[in-house]
Motif scaffolding. Structure first.
Motif, PDB file in Angstrom:
ATOM      1  N   SER A  17      -9.633 -26.368   0.788  1.00 12.85           N
ATOM      2  CA  SER A  17      -9.483 -25.990   2.194  1.00 12.85           C
ATOM      3  C   SER A  17      -8.338 -26.735   2.884  1.00 12.85           C
ATOM      4  CB  SER A  17     -10.783 -26.285   2.951  1.00 12.85           C
ATOM      5  OG  SER A  17     -11.018 -27.685   3.039  1.00 12.85           O
ATOM      6  N   HIS A  18      -7.716 -27.653   2.170  1.00 14.46           N
ATOM      7  CA  HIS A  18      -6.619 -28.470   2.723  1.00 14.46           C
ATOM      8  C   HIS A  18      -5.331 -28.076   2.011  1.00 14.46           C
ATOM      9  CE1 HIS A  18      -4.267 -31.914   4.000  1.00 14.46           C
ATOM     10  NE2 HIS A  18      -5.270 -32.348   4.750  1.00 14.46           N
ATOM     11  N   ILE A  19      -4.391 -27.479   2.730  1.00 12.74           N
ATOM     12  CA  ILE A  19      -3.216 -26.886   2.085  1.00 12.74           C
ATOM     13  C   ILE A  19      -2.351 -27.919   1.367  1.00 12.74           C
ATOM     14  CG2 ILE A  19      -1.711 -27.003   4.134  1.00 12.74           C
ATOM     15  CD1 ILE A  19      -0.792 -24.098   3.219  1.00 12.74           C
ATOM     16  N   GLU A  20      -2.286 -29.151   1.867  1.00 10.11           N
ATOM     17  CA  GLU A  20      -1.474 -30.176   1.217  1.00 10.11           C
ATOM     18  C   GLU A  20      -2.108 -30.632  -0.097  1.00 10.11           C
ATOM     19  OE1 GLU A  20      -0.594 -33.341   3.872  1.00 10.11           O
ATOM     20  OE2 GLU A  20       0.463 -32.066   5.309  1.00 10.11           O
ATOM     21  N   TYR A  21      -3.422 -30.855  -0.071  1.00  7.41           N
ATOM     22  CA  TYR A  21      -4.104 -31.244  -1.308  1.00  7.41           C
ATOM     23  C   TYR A  21      -4.093 -30.093  -2.316  1.00  7.41           C
ATOM     24  CZ  TYR A  21      -5.869 -35.357   1.156  1.00  7.41           C
ATOM     25  OH  TYR A  21      -5.977 -36.526   1.857  1.00  7.41           O
ATOM     26  N   ALA A  22      -4.256 -28.873  -1.823  1.00  4.20           N
ATOM     27  CA  ALA A  22      -4.221 -27.712  -2.713  1.00  4.20           C
ATOM     28  C   ALA A  22      -2.858 -27.584  -3.386  1.00  4.20           C
ATOM     29  CB  ALA A  22      -4.548 -26.442  -1.931  1.00  4.20           C
ATOM     30  N   SER A  23      -1.784 -27.892  -2.639  1.00  3.47           N
ATOM     31  CA  SER A  23      -0.431 -27.851  -3.209  1.00  3.47           C
ATOM     32  C   SER A  23      -0.254 -28.949  -4.256  1.00  3.47           C
ATOM     33  CB  SER A  23       0.612 -28.018  -2.100  1.00  3.47           C
ATOM     34  OG  SER A  23       0.559 -26.945  -1.191  1.00  3.47           O
ATOM     35  N   TYR A  24      -0.764 -30.129  -3.959  1.00  2.00           N
ATOM     36  CA  TYR A  24      -0.640 -31.248  -4.902  1.00  2.00           C
ATOM     37  C   TYR A  24      -1.372 -30.962  -6.203  1.00  2.00           C
ATOM     38  CZ  TYR A  24      -1.393 -35.831  -6.999  1.00  2.00           C
ATOM     39  OH  TYR A  24      -1.463 -36.879  -7.883  1.00  2.00           O
ATOM     40  N   LEU A  25      -2.552 -30.368  -6.102  1.00  2.00           N
ATOM     41  CA  LEU A  25      -3.352 -30.076  -7.297  1.00  2.00           C
ATOM     42  C   LEU A  25      -3.003 -28.729  -7.920  1.00  2.00           C
ATOM     43  CD1 LEU A  25      -6.799 -31.344  -5.987  1.00  2.00           C
ATOM     44  CD2 LEU A  25      -5.380 -32.439  -7.717  1.00  2.00           C
ATOM     45  N   ASN A  26      -2.114 -27.957  -7.258  1.00  2.24           N
ATOM     46  CA  ASN A  26      -1.701 -26.651  -7.752  1.00  2.24           C
ATOM     47  C   ASN A  26      -2.894 -25.709  -7.915  1.00  2.24           C
ATOM     48  OD1 ASN A  26      -0.175 -24.539  -8.674  1.00  2.24           O
ATOM     49  ND2 ASN A  26       0.318 -25.445 -10.652  1.00  2.24           N
ATOM     50  N   ILE A  27      -3.671 -25.621  -6.844  1.00  3.95           N
ATOM     51  CA  ILE A  27      -4.801 -24.688  -6.823  1.00  3.95           C
ATOM     52  C   ILE A  27      -4.667 -23.806  -5.578  1.00  3.95           C
ATOM     53  CG2 ILE A  27      -6.406 -26.160  -8.082  1.00  3.95           C
ATOM     54  CD1 ILE A  27      -7.608 -26.997  -5.421  1.00  3.95           C
ATOM     55  N   MET A  28      -5.365 -22.692  -5.574  1.00  2.00           N
ATOM     56  CA  MET A  28      -5.268 -21.768  -4.447  1.00  2.00           C
ATOM     57  C   MET A  28      -5.869 -22.375  -3.180  1.00  2.00           C
ATOM     58  SD  MET A  28      -8.102 -18.968  -5.696  1.00  2.00           S
ATOM     59  CE  MET A  28      -7.502 -18.954  -7.392  1.00  2.00           C
ATOM     60  N   TYR A  29      -5.281 -22.015  -2.050  1.00  5.82           N
ATOM     61  CA  TYR A  29      -5.749 -22.479  -0.741  1.00  5.82           C
ATOM     62  C   TYR A  29      -6.687 -21.429  -0.162  1.00  5.82           C
ATOM     63  CZ  TYR A  29      -5.461 -23.239   4.324  1.00  5.82           C
ATOM     64  OH  TYR A  29      -5.755 -23.419   5.652  1.00  5.82           O
ATOM     65  N   ILE A  30      -7.875 -21.867   0.263  1.00  4.45           N
ATOM     66  CA  ILE A  30      -8.888 -20.932   0.744  1.00  4.45           C
ATOM     67  C   ILE A  30      -9.178 -21.238   2.211  1.00  4.45           C
ATOM     68  CG2 ILE A  30     -11.199 -19.987   0.356  1.00  4.45           C
ATOM     69  CD1 ILE A  30     -11.012 -21.167  -2.489  1.00  4.45           C
ATOM     70  N   PRO A  31      -8.543 -20.520   3.141  1.00  4.44           N
ATOM     71  CA  PRO A  31      -8.765 -20.762   4.576  1.00  4.44           C
ATOM     72  C   PRO A  31     -10.237 -20.587   4.951  1.00  4.44           C
ATOM     73  CG  PRO A  31      -6.892 -19.287   4.217  1.00  4.44           C
ATOM     74  CD  PRO A  31      -7.586 -19.424   2.896  1.00  4.44           C
ATOM     75  N   GLY A  32     -10.740 -21.489   5.754  1.00  5.97           N
ATOM     76  CA  GLY A  32     -12.120 -21.386   6.234  1.00  5.97           C
ATOM     77  C   GLY A  32     -13.151 -22.039   5.344  1.00  5.97           C
ATOM     78  N   SER A  33     -12.760 -22.431   4.121  1.00  9.60           N
ATOM     79  CA  SER A  33     -13.744 -23.000   3.201  1.00  9.60           C
ATOM     80  C   SER A  33     -14.125 -24.436   3.551  1.00  9.60           C
ATOM     81  CB  SER A  33     -13.224 -22.935   1.758  1.00  9.60           C
ATOM     82  OG  SER A  33     -12.036 -23.683   1.606  1.00  9.60           O
ATOM     83  N   GLN A  34     -13.461 -25.026   4.568  1.00  7.39           N
ATOM     84  CA  GLN A  34     -13.809 -26.381   4.974  1.00  7.39           C
ATOM     85  C   GLN A  34     -15.240 -26.459   5.511  1.00  7.39           C
ATOM     86  OE1 GLN A  34     -11.349 -24.597   6.298  1.00  7.39           O
ATOM     87  NE2 GLN A  34     -11.543 -24.490   8.538  1.00  7.39           N
ATOM     88  N   GLU A  35     -15.766 -25.333   5.997  1.00  6.53           N
ATOM     89  CA  GLU A  35     -17.147 -25.337   6.489  1.00  6.53           C
ATOM     90  C   GLU A  35     -18.143 -25.545   5.352  1.00  6.53           C
ATOM     91  OE1 GLU A  35     -18.378 -25.292   9.705  1.00  6.53           O
ATOM     92  OE2 GLU A  35     -16.248 -25.644  10.085  1.00  6.53           O
TER      93      GLU A  35
END
Length: 424
Positions: free
Chosen positions: A261-279
């Protein structure tokens, strides 16, 4: 509810109201609140169950050597877990978030399914409980609901991770596409391009491969929910076993949900970013708190058992969480203990049938699910039966030792699951 209240009060300059916009604040508050509710409500629930003599049907002493000590111990403790999860989520979560809605529906649906089973066992004194086909049907229907919601909901989208090479391939940068889209892609471990598209598996469908990909996704969703829910149910056979293992698994899922759910961490780990999944982090922290609070009463010697109300719910919740964050193919590793429990039962039954056709009484293990294999006393073995792993282990381990060793195994599997995001 409180989230919306304080966000409303924020416009009037109420000190501290801006804290409710932070996931970390609400997540930790949910964990603490769930733990307190679980411990407080658990005490009153146990007393109520004992007062009305609603205890689990006596266990078979030939299977559980400690069964005599567990007579008159109340079951249906899953109600404690469910209440402790739902209250913090309703108070602290964003109830218009599609993922939070799905998790609440999952919890209530499987909680009701498990409750019916426990009700038949404890109130009707029928140890067989709800028929297995009805349990499977309930899990299949839930899988269908989850799969179709993720397909049709406009809020269930991802932003795909893409690698961009710079300076002749010497440097690679991971970026996410600016447009959020619906996707049948999921994360797979140990490969360079760690996204697998279900549509590519059914590419032979030509122009209909996208629709076929979603059909395959729904089928996988049904299978994962059914398998993990039943695996958690099988793991619930010793004091603290399922609750401890599930808490560890939820911690790993919480980490995966947060980085997704965090675009910077998702970029670092090279995984897809899922908006709204922080809930989902709010829900997961509530689940962790509820399970830890439940262990206050469920650790050896248990004062209450979670029953199918808890185990079916927990397994289903874990499965749906993994599906939402597109990490369902990591489940065999993360939930390796559940997988081994299920496989041990399947292998035991098939090996026994094979011997029966030959007129031979044989078993692979002394008992299944596999955790029971470690607590069988030598005098409990059938002398007319041949055991492949008769001397594994020698003697019997105490229940608390087995539980802690399974916890340690789950910790290692959870760590390995997270590590796979960087091993390619």
């Amino acid at each position: 509810m409180l989230y919306y209240l304080f966000r409303f009060l924020e416009q009037f300059g109420l000190p501290g109201s801006n804290l409710w916009s932070y996931i970390s604040f609400r997540a930790l508050l949910a964990l603490m609140l769930a733990l307190v509710i679980s411990a407080w409500f658990g005490e009153y629930f146990i007393k109520w169950m004992r007062r009305h003599n609603f205890s689990e049907v006596q266990r078979d002493a030939s299977i559980d050597p400690y069964g005599e000590k567990k007579k008159n111990v109340p079951s249906m403790g899953g109600i404690i877990i469910i209440v402790s999860v739902l209250v913090p989520c309703i108070l602290l979560g964003r109830l218009r978030n599609i993922y939070m809605i799905l998790m609440i529906v999952t919890t209530v649906w499987l909680g009701m399914l498990g409750f019916i089973d426990d009700y038949i066992k404890n109130f009707k004194k029928n140890k067989d409980g709800l028929s297995g086909k009805f349990k499977i049907l309930g899990q299949v229907i839930l899988g269908l609901i989850v799969g179709l919601v993720l397909y049709f909901s406009p809020d269930a989208v991802i932003r795909e991770n893409v690698e961009i090479e710079h300076k002749g391939g010497v440097h690679t940068e991971v970026v996410h596409k600016s447009e959020a889209v619906k996707s049948t892609k999921t994360t797979i471990p140990f490969v360079k391009n760690n996204n697998l598209d279900y549509s590519s598996i059914v590419s032979f469908c030509g122009q209909y491969k996208t629709q076929a990909g979603w059909i395959l996704f729904v089928i996988v969703t049904i299978f994962v929910i059914t398998a993990v829910s039943n695996g958690a149910n099988l793991n619930d056979g010793m004091d603290g076993m399922a609750a401890g293992n599930s808490a560890i698994i939820c911690i790993a899922l919480g980490i995966l949900a947060y980085v997704s759910s965090h675009i910077e961490y998702a970029s670092y780990l090279n995984i897809m970013y899922i908006p709204g999944s922080q809930e989902l982090v709010i829900f997961i922290c509530a689940m962790i708190g509820a399970l830890i609070g439940f262990l206050w009463y469920n650790a050896y010697p248990a004062q209450i058992f979670m029953g199918d109300t808890g185990s079916l719910t927990i397994g289903g919740v874990i499965a749906v969480l993994a599906i939402i964050i597109h990490k369902e193919l990591l489940i065999p590793l993360l939930c390796g203990v559940f997988l081994v429990e299920s496989l041990s039962v399947i292998l035991q039954v098939e090996y026994f049938k094979l011997g029966k056709r030959k007129g031979i009484r044989q078993r692979l293990f002394k008992r299944t699910p596999i955790h029971d294999n470690f607590r069988v006393l030598p005098e409990q073995l059938d002398p007319s039966c041949r055991y492949v792993f008769k001397n594994w282990p020698r003697g019997a381990w105490h229940e608390s030792k087995i539980t802690v060793r399974f916890w340690i195994t789950t910790i290692l599997l959870a760590a390995a699951t997270i590590i796979t995001l960087k091993i390619r």
